[in-house]
Design a protein around this motif. Structure first.
Motif, PDB file in Angstrom:
ATOM      1  N   CYS A 164      -7.580   1.329  -4.783  1.00  0.00           N
ATOM      2  CA  CYS A 164      -7.194   0.146  -4.005  1.00  0.00           C
ATOM      3  C   CYS A 164      -8.280  -0.148  -2.974  1.00  0.00           C
ATOM      4  O   CYS A 164      -8.997   0.768  -2.539  1.00  0.00           O
ATOM      5  N   THR A 181      -2.531  -2.739  -6.392  1.00  0.00           N
ATOM      6  CA  THR A 181      -3.488  -2.611  -7.507  1.00  0.00           C
ATOM      7  C   THR A 181      -2.816  -2.987  -8.823  1.00  0.00           C
ATOM      8  O   THR A 181      -3.486  -3.320  -9.798  1.00  0.00           O
ATOM      9  N   HIS A 220       0.819  -1.209   0.000  1.00  0.00           N
ATOM     10  CA  HIS A 220       0.000   0.000   0.000  1.00  0.00           C
ATOM     11  C   HIS A 220       0.854   1.260   0.000  1.00  0.00           C
ATOM     12  O   HIS A 220       0.513   2.267   0.627  1.00  0.00           O
TER      13      HIS A 220
END
Ligand SMILES: [Zn+2]
Length: 365
Positions: A225, A235, A216
Motif C-alpha cells: 500500500c 489496495t 488502511h
C-alpha cells in the motif's frame, strides 16, 4: 418543527422557548411561519425552521477535481460546482481555485444572504482543533494549514475535517436512516477509503480527529500500500476497479472487492457492534450489485450476534453527503453559540482556527 414540539423536546417553558425563538429570529438564524391550515382545534403552533438565508460553503478537494457547494443551515444544498482538475493540486493551488469559485458563488447571492463560514472535507488525516491537514496521501499534502490559508484567501472562518467523518455527521443528522445511533459511514472517494464512526449518537473521531482509517486496515494479501503497509483494504478496493470499463471483468472484480470490503466490515462489526453501515461515494453501489458476496464475507469475519443485527445501506444523501457534512462543520460554532458569532460577524472579526469544540450531533431537526 412547531414551537410546541420545540418546547416538548427541549423541556423548556413555553415563555423561554418564545423568547429564544424571537432572539434567534431577530438575528435571522431561524424563521417562523404559520403552519398550513389543519383540522386541529385551537390556534396552531408556529413552525420554526432554520433561516434559508443563513449559508455555509462546503469544499471537497479530490485527486481529480475540486467541488464547492452552497448549503443552508438545515442541510439544504442550493448549488454545487465541480471542477475537474488536470491532476492533483497542491494545497496552495486548491486554496486559489476554491477562493475563485467561492467569489463567483458569493457574487450571485442576494444581498440579504449571510455566508457564515467555510467547511473543507479532506481525504486525509486532519488535526481537528487546528484545521490542519497532517497528511492527505493521495493529494500529497503534508502539514497544510488549510484552515488558515483558506480563511486568509476568502475572509471567512474556515474549518477542515476528514471527509468520512463529515459524511458520517451528514448521514447521521440528515440521512433517511432509521436508528442511526450506532453507525459507521464508509466513504469511497477517488483518493481512497475512509470511515466515520458514530457511537451512541456522537462522532467518534479519536484523540485528535484521526480515527476511522478503515482503508488502511489489514484485509489480507501481500500488495504494497502507498501508506507503507501491505494488504490494506485500499489496495484491493478502489474506484477505478469498481468502474472497470470492460463489463466482462467488471462483475468478478466487484465480487472480489465486495469480499475484501466484507472482511474490513467484519472487523468493524466485532470491534464496534454498529447497527448500521452506510456506504457512500463509489461504494454506494455495493449493497445492490454485490450484496451476497458482502454478506458472506462479513458473516465469515464476525460473530453471529452482532453480524445478524447489522444493516448495510447506500448513503441516502447521494452525492451531497460530503457537501452537507462540510457545511455542518462550518455551522458548528454558530450552532454552539449563535449570539457570539452574530456579534463577531457584526464587528467584522473572524477566527481562522477552530477551538477544541466538536461538532454536535444532537441537532434538533
Ligand atoms: Zn495502507
Amino acid at each position: 418543527m412547531s414551537r410546541a414540539e420545540l418546547t416538548r423536546r427541549t423541556g423548556l417553558s413555553r415563555s423561554t422557548v418564545k423568547d429564544l425563538v424571537e432572539e434567534l429570529a431577530e438575528h435571522r438564524l431561524i424563521e417562523e411561519t404559520r403552519p398550513a391550515a389543519s383540522a386541529q382545534v385551537g390556534r396552531p403552533s408556529p413552525v420554526v425552521r432554520p433561516h434559508p438565508s443563513m449559508l455555509a460553503i462546503a469544499v471537497n478537494p479530490e485527486v481529480d477535481s475540486l467541488t464547492v457547494g452552497l448549503v443552508t443551515l438545515g442541510g439544504n444544498v442550493l448549488e454545487v460546482t465541480k471542477r475537474a482538475t488536470p491532476g492533483v493540486l497542491t494545497a496552495e493551488q486548491t486554496v486559489d481555485l476554491a477562493a475563485d469559485m467561492i467569489d463567483r458563488l458569493r457574487s450571485r447571492l442576494e444581498p440579504d444572504c449571510t455566508v457564515t463560514a467555510v467547511g473543507v472535507a479532506v481525504p486525509g488525516l486532519v488535526h481537528a482543533a487546528g484545521s490542519t491537514i497532517r497528511l492527505a496521501p493521495h493529494l500529497d499534502w503534508h502539514d497544510a494549514r488549510i484552515g488558515e490559508m483558506m480563511g486568509a484567501a476568502t475572509g471567512l472562518p474556515t474549518f477542515a475535517a476528514n471527509d468520512a467523518n463529515l459524511g458520517a455527521i451528514a448521514e447521521h443528522i440528515f440521512g433517511q436512516h432509521a436508528n442511526a445511533e450506532h453507525m459507521v459511514y464508509v466513504n469511497g472517494g477517488a483518493g481512497g477509503i475512509g470511515a466515520g464512526v458514530v457511537v451512541a449518537g456522537q462522532l467518534f473521531d479519536g484523540a485528535a480527529g484521526y480515527a476511522g482509517e478503515l482503508g488502511h486496515t489489514f484485509v489480507g494479501g501481500a500488495k504494497q500500500c502507498h501508506c507503507g503497509a501491505t494488504g490494506c483494504l485500499e489496495t484491493e478496493v478502489s474506484q477505478s476497479q469498481t468502474f472497470e470499463k470492460d463489463s466482462s471483468v467488471r462483475a468478478s472484480t466487484v465480487e472480489r472487492q465486495a469480499h475484501y470490503l466484507g472482511i474490513a466490515l467484519g472487523n468493524v462489526v466485532n470491534l464496534l457492534n454498529p447497527g448500521l453501515v452506510v456506504l457512500g461515494g463509489f461504494l454506494r453501489v455495493f449493497p445492490s450489485v454485490a450484496a451476497t458476496a458482502l454478506d458472506e464475507a462479513i458473516a465469515r469475519h464476525s460473530f453471529r450476534a452482532p453480524g445478524e443485527m447489522l444493516r448495510i445501506v447506500p448513503a441516502s444523501l447521494d452525492a451531497d453527503t460530503l457537501m452537507i457534512g462540510a457545511a455542518e462543520l462550518a455551522f458548528a460554532p454558530l450552532l454552539a453559540n449563535p449570539a457570539a458569532l452574530y456579534h463577531q460577524r457584526v464587528n467584522g472579526d473572524h477566527a481562522g482556527e477552530r477551538d477544541d469544540q466538536r461538532v454536535g450531533l444532537d441537532r434538533l431537526e
